[in-house]
Scaffold this motif. Structure first.
Motif, mmCIF file in Angstrom:
data_model
loop_
_atom_site.group_PDB
_atom_site.id
_atom_site.type_symbol
_atom_site.label_atom_id
_atom_site.label_comp_id
_atom_site.label_asym_id
_atom_site.label_seq_id
_atom_site.Cartn_x
_atom_site.Cartn_y
_atom_site.Cartn_z
ATOM 1 N N UNK A 90 0.917 -1.123 -0.028
ATOM 2 C CA UNK A 90 0.033 -0.037 -0.103
ATOM 3 C C UNK A 90 0.773 1.341 -0.097
ATOM 4 N N UNK A 91 1.876 1.143 0.632
ATOM 5 C CA UNK A 91 3.012 2.334 0.823
ATOM 6 C C UNK A 91 3.546 2.557 -0.639
ATOM 7 N N UNK A 92 3.745 1.594 -1.287
ATOM 8 C CA UNK A 92 4.351 1.607 -2.631
ATOM 9 C C UNK A 92 3.084 2.252 -3.851
ATOM 10 N N UNK A 93 1.953 1.701 -3.543
ATOM 11 C CA UNK A 93 0.796 2.314 -4.316
ATOM 12 C C UNK A 93 1.110 3.688 -3.956
ATOM 13 N N UNK A 94 0.690 4.187 -2.708
ATOM 14 C CA UNK A 94 0.574 5.785 -2.388
ATOM 15 C C UNK A 94 1.759 6.667 -3.075
ATOM 16 N N UNK A 95 2.833 6.171 -2.967
ATOM 17 C CA UNK A 95 4.256 6.875 -3.189
ATOM 18 C C UNK A 95 4.453 6.688 -4.689
ATOM 19 N N UNK A 96 3.972 5.786 -5.257
ATOM 20 C CA UNK A 96 4.296 5.743 -6.824
ATOM 21 C C UNK A 96 5.769 5.115 -6.965
ATOM 22 N N UNK A 97 6.364 4.600 -5.940
ATOM 23 C CA UNK A 97 7.786 4.205 -5.950
ATOM 24 C C UNK A 97 7.972 2.628 -6.325
ATOM 25 N N UNK A 98 9.093 2.174 -6.427
ATOM 26 C CA UNK A 98 9.396 0.846 -6.647
ATOM 27 C C UNK A 98 10.779 0.714 -6.017
ATOM 28 N N UNK A 99 10.787 -0.512 -5.297
ATOM 29 C CA UNK A 99 11.884 -0.962 -4.610
ATOM 30 C C UNK A 99 12.841 -1.628 -5.464
ATOM 31 N N UNK A 100 14.374 -1.064 -5.606
ATOM 32 C CA UNK A 100 15.187 -1.823 -6.427
ATOM 33 C C UNK A 100 16.095 -2.477 -5.580
ATOM 34 N N UNK A 101 16.713 -3.531 -6.206
ATOM 35 C CA UNK A 101 17.509 -4.290 -5.286
ATOM 36 C C UNK A 101 18.033 -5.606 -5.940
ATOM 37 N N UNK A 102 18.417 -6.561 -5.578
ATOM 38 C CA UNK A 102 19.003 -7.747 -6.090
ATOM 39 C C UNK A 102 18.274 -9.053 -5.507
ATOM 40 N N UNK A 103 18.224 -9.907 -6.380
ATOM 41 C CA UNK A 103 17.845 -11.216 -6.161
ATOM 42 C C UNK A 103 18.368 -12.276 -6.764
ATOM 43 N N UNK A 104 18.475 -13.323 -5.996
ATOM 44 C CA UNK A 104 19.054 -14.660 -6.674
ATOM 45 C C UNK A 104 18.178 -15.541 -7.102
ATOM 46 N N UNK A 105 18.148 -15.979 -8.367
ATOM 47 C CA UNK A 105 17.311 -17.109 -8.626
ATOM 48 C C UNK A 105 18.061 -18.101 -9.265
ATOM 49 N N UNK A 106 17.945 -19.392 -8.507
ATOM 50 C CA UNK A 106 18.927 -20.538 -8.847
ATOM 51 C C UNK A 106 20.112 -20.073 -8.589
ATOM 52 N N UNK A 107 21.147 -20.053 -9.463
ATOM 53 C CA UNK A 107 22.670 -19.661 -9.335
ATOM 54 C C UNK A 107 22.887 -18.341 -9.884
ATOM 55 N N UNK A 108 21.944 -17.430 -10.451
ATOM 56 C CA UNK A 108 22.493 -16.206 -11.079
ATOM 57 C C UNK A 108 21.879 -15.182 -10.164
ATOM 58 N N UNK A 109 22.500 -13.871 -9.971
ATOM 59 C CA UNK A 109 22.103 -12.733 -9.350
ATOM 60 C C UNK A 109 21.521 -11.864 -10.381
ATOM 61 N N UNK A 110 20.477 -11.092 -9.957
ATOM 62 C CA UNK A 110 19.666 -10.261 -10.933
ATOM 63 C C UNK A 110 19.457 -9.175 -10.243
ATOM 64 N N UNK A 111 19.111 -7.940 -11.170
ATOM 65 C CA UNK A 111 18.710 -6.683 -10.701
ATOM 66 C C UNK A 111 17.087 -6.781 -10.905
ATOM 67 N N UNK A 112 16.587 -6.487 -9.905
ATOM 68 C CA UNK A 112 14.979 -6.355 -9.752
ATOM 69 C C UNK A 112 14.322 -5.284 -9.255
ATOM 70 N N UNK A 113 13.131 -5.242 -9.453
ATOM 71 C CA UNK A 113 12.214 -3.923 -8.865
ATOM 72 C C UNK A 113 11.122 -4.545 -8.265
ATOM 73 N N UNK A 114 10.748 -4.302 -6.962
ATOM 74 C CA UNK A 114 9.426 -4.649 -6.316
ATOM 75 C C UNK A 114 8.312 -3.607 -6.513
ATOM 76 N N UNK A 115 7.135 -4.049 -6.991
ATOM 77 C CA UNK A 115 6.116 -3.191 -7.466
ATOM 78 C C UNK A 115 4.881 -3.625 -7.000
ATOM 79 N N UNK A 116 3.934 -2.871 -6.925
ATOM 80 C CA UNK A 116 2.504 -3.163 -6.454
ATOM 81 C C UNK A 116 1.673 -3.410 -7.603
#
Length: 306
Positions: free
Chosen positions: A128-154
């Motif tokens: 809900x905070x992301x919806x109200x601010x119009x922002x996205x959380x940007x960070x890193x995530x590991x899927x299987x053996x590779x690291x990716x850049x990712x955005x968390x959005x509502x």
């Protein structure tokens, strides 16, 4: 029911939200197998040594990087493991940015974050905070053996994890030959602009993804279904082929099938084919005898006339 790719945490600051990483897409591509047109047997690929021509067992295959044409450096499994990221099974948000500031060229693949047990409150709070601010959380995530850049959005009731491309993966449009300059340079008139705007407005509607379907896939699926219904199919794999591992090669030939099709091609068919063949030969012999008689009679008539 879909299974999670991993179960871990979504973290930013001191807040950790237990989540499950779920696939956010469904593959609908039609996959095809290659067959040998001579007997409709599946074609297998073999791992062959380029110098000896011999097949290479999986246990003898190593990974290498070609740093120059024909020159390789071999990497051990430990080298790859040491280079792998430490933070696995987690989404680590480093910063929050305006969602609209991320260009469309950066978005690559969607996932869905599902809250773990008793994690709903933190999940809803972030959503809900992301919806109200119009922002996205940007960070890193590991899927299987590779690291990716990712955005968390509502997205409605969900938190989506969108894989982003790194900047070095993108080609700068300026590298291509593009038309530069103002409207005046290209002699575009105000009337042309107004007409183009009117056309766009007349064609405008609300975005509804359900309105767009993969028509090619549907048409091709229909063709496949019709072929199956009309029995226009090739032989099934033999039991021996079904039991072979995916990386195995085979030279098993279904001789019974080949013989059957050869007989059908020649018109022999199944039972009773021998009798039909004898009758055909007898008919042919009778025609040949009749022709000889006619020739002989013509010769005798010719002699008498002389």
């Amino acid at each position: 029911m879909a299974r999670p790719i991993w179960t871990g945490t979504l973290s930013f600051g001191l807040l950790n939200i237990p989540v499950k990483l779920m696939s956010g897409e469904r593959r609908v591509d039609l996959s095809f197998r290659m067959l040998d047109s001579r007997n409709n047997a599946p074609v297998r690929y073999e791992r062959v040594n380029a110098e000896t021509g011999e097949e290479v067992p999986w246990k003898e295959i190593v990974k290498a990087f070609e740093y120059d044409k024909g020159s390789y450096v071999v990497l051990e499994e430990s080298d790859i493991a040491n280079a792998a990221p430490d933070h696995k099974e987690s989404v680590d948000i480093d910063t929050f940015v305006d969602l609209e500031s991320i260009g469309p060229e950066f978005f690559e693949k969607p996932y869905v974050l599902e809250p773990g047990k008793k994690a709903e409150k933190g999940y809803v709070l972030l959503r809900e905070v992301l919806k109200r601010t119009g922002q996205a959380g940007v960070g890193r995530v590991v899927i299987r053996t590779r690291e990716y850049l990712a955005a968390v959005v509502p997205k409605d009731d969900a938190l989506m994890l969108l894989i982003l491309r790194f900047a070095q993966e993108l080609i700068d449009p300026a590298d291509y030959k593009l038309p530069e300059g103002s409207l005046e340079k290209w002699k575009i008139t105000t009337r042309e602009i107004d007409m183009a705007k009117q056309l766009i407005e007349s064609m405008s509607s609300k975005w509804n993804p359900e309105d767009y379907k993969d028509d090619f896939r549907e048409r091709l699926t229909k063709v496949i279904e019709d072929r199956v219904k009309s029995k226009n199919v090739v032989r099934k794999a033999t039991a021996d082929e079904d039991n072979l591992p995916e990386n195995a090669a085979t030279n098993v030939i279904d001789f019974a099938d080949l013989l059957k099709r050869s007989l059908e091609k020649k018109g022999g068919g199944g039972g009773g084919g021998g009798s039909a063949s004898k009758a055909a030969r007898a008919k042919k012999a009778a025609k040949k005898a009749a022709a000889k008689k006619t020739t002989a009679a013509k010769k005798r008539t010719g002699r008498k006339s002389a």
